[in-house]
Design an enzyme around this catalytic site. Structure first.
Site, PDB file in Angstrom:
ATOM      1  N   ASP A 180      40.805  39.860  43.472  1.00 31.82           N
ATOM      2  CA  ASP A 180      39.631  40.578  43.216  1.00 31.82           C
ATOM      3  C   ASP A 180      39.948  42.063  42.715  1.00 31.82           C
ATOM      4  O   ASP A 180      40.853  42.566  42.983  1.00 31.82           O
ATOM      5  CB  ASP A 180      38.539  40.954  44.229  1.00 31.82           C
ATOM      6  CG  ASP A 180      37.363  40.813  43.856  1.00 31.82           C
ATOM      7  OD1 ASP A 180      36.717  41.984  43.031  1.00 31.82           O
ATOM      8  OD2 ASP A 180      36.370  40.112  44.180  1.00 31.82           O
ATOM      9  N   ASP A 193      42.621  42.469  37.953  1.00 35.32           N
ATOM     10  CA  ASP A 193      41.507  42.362  36.815  1.00 35.32           C
ATOM     11  C   ASP A 193      41.867  41.146  36.083  1.00 35.32           C
ATOM     12  O   ASP A 193      42.784  40.955  35.288  1.00 35.32           O
ATOM     13  CB  ASP A 193      41.469  43.551  35.927  1.00 35.32           C
ATOM     14  CG  ASP A 193      40.628  43.916  34.981  1.00 35.32           C
ATOM     15  OD1 ASP A 193      40.025  42.619  34.458  1.00 35.32           O
ATOM     16  OD2 ASP A 193      40.340  44.968  34.323  1.00 35.32           O
ATOM     17  N   VAL A 194      40.904  39.986  36.102  1.00 32.32           N
ATOM     18  CA  VAL A 194      41.235  38.989  35.546  1.00 32.32           C
ATOM     19  C   VAL A 194      41.056  39.086  33.809  1.00 32.32           C
ATOM     20  O   VAL A 194      41.584  37.916  33.369  1.00 32.32           O
ATOM     21  CB  VAL A 194      39.960  37.671  35.827  1.00 32.32           C
ATOM     22  CG1 VAL A 194      40.256  37.419  37.161  1.00 32.32           C
ATOM     23  CG2 VAL A 194      38.536  38.268  35.490  1.00 32.32           C
ATOM     24  N   ASN A 233      36.157  32.203  39.756  1.00 28.24           N
ATOM     25  CA  ASN A 233      34.760  32.400  40.129  1.00 28.24           C
ATOM     26  C   ASN A 233      34.619  33.912  39.538  1.00 28.24           C
ATOM     27  O   ASN A 233      33.305  34.132  39.261  1.00 28.24           O
ATOM     28  CB  ASN A 233      34.702  32.408  41.783  1.00 28.24           C
ATOM     29  CG  ASN A 233      33.600  33.244  42.200  1.00 28.24           C
ATOM     30  OD1 ASN A 233      32.397  32.725  42.185  1.00 28.24           O
ATOM     31  ND2 ASN A 233      33.862  34.305  42.694  1.00 28.24           N
ATOM     32  N   TYR A 250      26.665  36.717  27.583  1.00 32.28           N
ATOM     33  CA  TYR A 250      26.907  35.831  29.005  1.00 32.28           C
ATOM     34  C   TYR A 250      26.871  34.408  28.785  1.00 32.28           C
ATOM     35  O   TYR A 250      27.442  33.552  29.041  1.00 32.28           O
ATOM     36  CB  TYR A 250      25.599  36.360  29.974  1.00 32.28           C
ATOM     37  CG  TYR A 250      25.931  35.797  31.464  1.00 32.28           C
ATOM     38  CD1 TYR A 250      26.742  36.035  32.256  1.00 32.28           C
ATOM     39  CD2 TYR A 250      25.306  34.667  31.830  1.00 32.28           C
ATOM     40  CE1 TYR A 250      27.056  35.607  33.595  1.00 32.28           C
ATOM     41  CE2 TYR A 250      25.457  34.049  32.950  1.00 32.28           C
ATOM     42  CZ  TYR A 250      26.475  34.406  33.774  1.00 32.28           C
ATOM     43  OH  TYR A 250      26.519  34.069  35.333  1.00 32.28           O
ATOM     44  N   LYS A 293      29.982  31.477  29.184  1.00 35.83           N
ATOM     45  CA  LYS A 293      29.683  30.438  29.975  1.00 35.83           C
ATOM     46  C   LYS A 293      29.676  29.220  29.305  1.00 35.83           C
ATOM     47  O   LYS A 293      30.246  28.253  29.807  1.00 35.83           O
ATOM     48  CB  LYS A 293      28.532  30.678  30.894  1.00 35.83           C
ATOM     49  CG  LYS A 293      28.503  31.979  31.956  1.00 35.83           C
ATOM     50  CD  LYS A 293      29.705  31.693  32.786  1.00 35.83           C
ATOM     51  CE  LYS A 293      29.525  32.802  33.908  1.00 35.83           C
ATOM     52  NZ  LYS A 293      30.672  32.896  34.950  1.00 35.83           N
TER      53      LYS A 293
HETATM   54  N1  LIG Z   1      24.479  35.183  41.173  1.00 39.58           N
HETATM   55  C1  LIG Z   1      23.912  34.402  40.355  1.00 39.58           C
HETATM   56  O1  LIG Z   1      22.629  34.158  40.239  1.00 39.58           O
HETATM   57  C2  LIG Z   1      24.789  33.476  39.458  1.00 39.58           C
HETATM   58  C3  LIG Z   1      24.330  32.549  38.772  1.00 39.58           C
HETATM   59  C4  LIG Z   1      25.292  31.596  38.021  1.00 39.58           C
HETATM   60  C5  LIG Z   1      26.489  31.886  38.091  1.00 39.58           C
HETATM   61  N2  LIG Z   1      26.984  33.019  38.575  1.00 39.58           N
HETATM   62  C6  LIG Z   1      28.505  33.303  38.334  1.00 39.58           C
HETATM   63  O2  LIG Z   1      29.133  33.261  39.592  1.00 39.58           O
HETATM   64  C7  LIG Z   1      30.159  33.979  39.658  1.00 39.58           C
HETATM   65  C8  LIG Z   1      30.425  34.909  40.982  1.00 39.58           C
HETATM   66  O3  LIG Z   1      29.433  35.849  40.878  1.00 39.58           O
HETATM   67  P1  LIG Z   1      28.708  36.306  42.100  1.00 39.58           P
HETATM   68  O4  LIG Z   1      27.272  36.025  41.915  1.00 39.58           O
HETATM   69  O5  LIG Z   1      28.975  35.893  43.357  1.00 39.58           O
HETATM   70  O6  LIG Z   1      28.688  37.855  41.919  1.00 39.58           O
HETATM   71  P2  LIG Z   1      29.215  38.984  42.625  1.00 39.58           P
HETATM   72  O7  LIG Z   1      29.213  40.438  41.999  1.00 39.58           O
HETATM   73  O8  LIG Z   1      28.877  39.249  44.226  1.00 39.58           O
HETATM   74  O9  LIG Z   1      30.847  38.693  43.066  1.00 39.58           O
HETATM   75  C9  LIG Z   1      31.754  38.611  41.820  1.00 39.58           C
HETATM   76  C10 LIG Z   1      33.070  39.168  42.218  1.00 39.58           C
HETATM   77  O10 LIG Z   1      33.994  39.209  41.026  1.00 39.58           O
HETATM   78  C11 LIG Z   1      34.548  40.608  40.946  1.00 39.58           C
HETATM   79  N3  LIG Z   1      35.179  40.819  39.569  1.00 39.58           N
HETATM   80  C12 LIG Z   1      34.171  41.345  38.759  1.00 39.58           C
HETATM   81  N4  LIG Z   1      34.911  41.391  37.353  1.00 39.58           N
HETATM   82  C13 LIG Z   1      36.138  41.086  37.926  1.00 39.58           C
HETATM   83  C14 LIG Z   1      37.561  41.191  37.186  1.00 39.58           C
HETATM   84  N5  LIG Z   1      37.359  41.836  35.920  1.00 39.58           N
HETATM   85  N6  LIG Z   1      38.538  41.015  38.036  1.00 39.58           N
HETATM   86  C15 LIG Z   1      38.670  40.396  39.038  1.00 39.58           C
HETATM   87  N7  LIG Z   1      37.569  40.337  39.755  1.00 39.58           N
HETATM   88  C16 LIG Z   1      36.178  40.683  39.432  1.00 39.58           C
HETATM   89  C17 LIG Z   1      33.826  41.541  41.608  1.00 39.58           C
HETATM   90  O11 LIG Z   1      34.493  42.632  42.028  1.00 39.58           O
HETATM   91  C18 LIG Z   1      33.031  40.777  42.806  1.00 39.58           C
HETATM   92  O12 LIG Z   1      33.536  40.750  43.869  1.00 39.58           O
HETATM   93  C19 LIG Z   1      30.448  34.628  38.394  1.00 39.58           C
HETATM   94  O13 LIG Z   1      31.268  34.086  37.544  1.00 39.58           O
HETATM   95  C20 LIG Z   1      28.889  34.516  37.917  1.00 39.58           C
HETATM   96  O14 LIG Z   1      28.825  34.789  36.498  1.00 39.58           O
HETATM   97  C21 LIG Z   1      26.502  33.978  39.441  1.00 39.58           C
END
Ligand SMILES: NC(=O)c1ccc[n+]([C@@H]2O[C@H](COP(=O)([O-])OP(=O)(O)OC[C@H]3O[C@@H](n4cnc5c(N)ncnc54)[C@H](O)[C@@H]3O)[C@@H](O)[C@H]2O)c1
Length: 255
Positions: free
Chosen positions: A37, A63-64, A90, A157, A161
């Site tokens: 992360d 950083d991905v 993720n 976004y 995706k």
């Molecule tokens: N929460 C929702 O409603 C939702 C819905 C559909 C899809 N998603 C997807 O689910 C995935 C997880 O998101 P979440 O909702 O758990 O959010 P979150 O913000 O709680 O967790 C995301 C994590 O990714 C990390 N991150 C962000 N950018 C990064 C980078 N450049 N390098 C490494 N780490 C990085 C953040 O530090 C965080 O810990 C994402 O891909 C998001 O697009 C979320």
């Protein structure tokens, strides 16, 4: 015996939300996990808790969107755990709900670098590792209902995706005879910290997207996505390849 006993998994974005839940459930099922992360302190906290409970995990700051970090992530997992069996892409960020008329090149590039290019690079590294070592592998991409539908967020976004859906399906077919499975999850609205990545919100874009959000029956809990990620990583899904499991409580079946 756990469903992921003796497996090694990399989970990106494991400090928070769904990634954290996936890491916790994988450990519960017997996997060793590299929690990668951007937020190292957060990943370390989750890792320390898991290890205190007998888990075998390691936290790493990456950083991905940086090619060298994605390479280092994979190398670290091999160095610490000896191999990699499961890759969960993720980590991801939201945009500001901008429609195409308002998107800047900078925002577009950043969203794609994190949500799409980082995923492609990690997938490229893992399939080559598995093929070079004659190993079986599984990829789980956490995508979004926004990867299958038009306006759950802004244009960047959604496009980023949609591209991961294509990466998932293309790779599943390409490597179907190489003992590599590639699937995705399309979560609906889930209770995580993703809101913190929404900056400079477009009032117009949000007013349009919220019409679709208004139809969501409820929000999901991170574990409700984590359980699907366990299924897709385990042999329970051995004949599932190239699919994206919509996990949204029925939201998008309505339109
Ligand atoms: N929460 C929702 O409603 C939702 C819905 C559909 C899809 N998603 C997807 O689910 C995935 C997880 O998101 P979440 O909702 O758990 O959010 P979150 O913000 O709680 O967790 C995301 C994590 O990714 C990390 N991150 C962000 N950018 C990064 C980078 N450049 N390098 C490494 N780490 C990085 C953040 O530090 C965080 O810990 C994402 O891909 C998001 O697009 C979320």
């Amino acid at each position: 015996m756990g469903k992921l006993e003796n497996k090694v998994a990399i989970v990106t974005g494991a400090a928070s939300g769904m990634g954290k839940s996936i890491a916790q459930l994988y450990v519960k099922e017997g996997a060793q996990v590299l929690l990668a992360d951007y937020n190292f302190d957060g990943a370390k906290e989750v890792s320390d808790e898991l290890n205190a409970d007998g888990g075998k995990t390691e936290a790493m700051e990456i950083d991905v969107s940086k090619a060298e970090d994605v390479e280092a992530m994979f190398d670290k997992a091999v160095e610490v755990f000896g191999t990699v069996d499961i890759l969960v892409n993720n980590a991801g960020i939201m945009d500001g709900f901008e429609p195409v008329g308002e998107i800047t090149d900078e925002r577009w590039d950043h969203i794609f670098d994190v949500n799409t290019k980082g995923v492609m690079r990690a997938m490229r590294k893992s399939v080559n590792y598995w093929m070079d070592n004659n190993k079986k592998g599984v990829i789980v991409n956490v995508i979004s209902t926004g990867g299958l539908n038009g306006a759950h967020a802004g244009v960047a976004y959604g496009a980023s995706k949609h591209a991961v859906v294509a990466l998932t399906r293309n790779s599943a077919f390409m490597y179907a005879e190489k003992n590599i499975r590639v699937n995705g999850i399309a979560p609906g609205a889930v209770e995580t910290n993703i809101g913190s990545s929404m900056t400079n919100m477009s009032e117009f874009g949000f007013s349009r997207a919220k019409l679709t959000h208004g139809l969501s029956p409820r929000t999901g809990k991170p574990d409700e996505i984590g359980e699907v990620a366990v299924f897709l990583a385990s042999d329970d899904s051995s004949f599932v390849n190239g699919t994206v499991i919509v996990t949204d409580g029925g939201w998008t079946s309505g339109f």
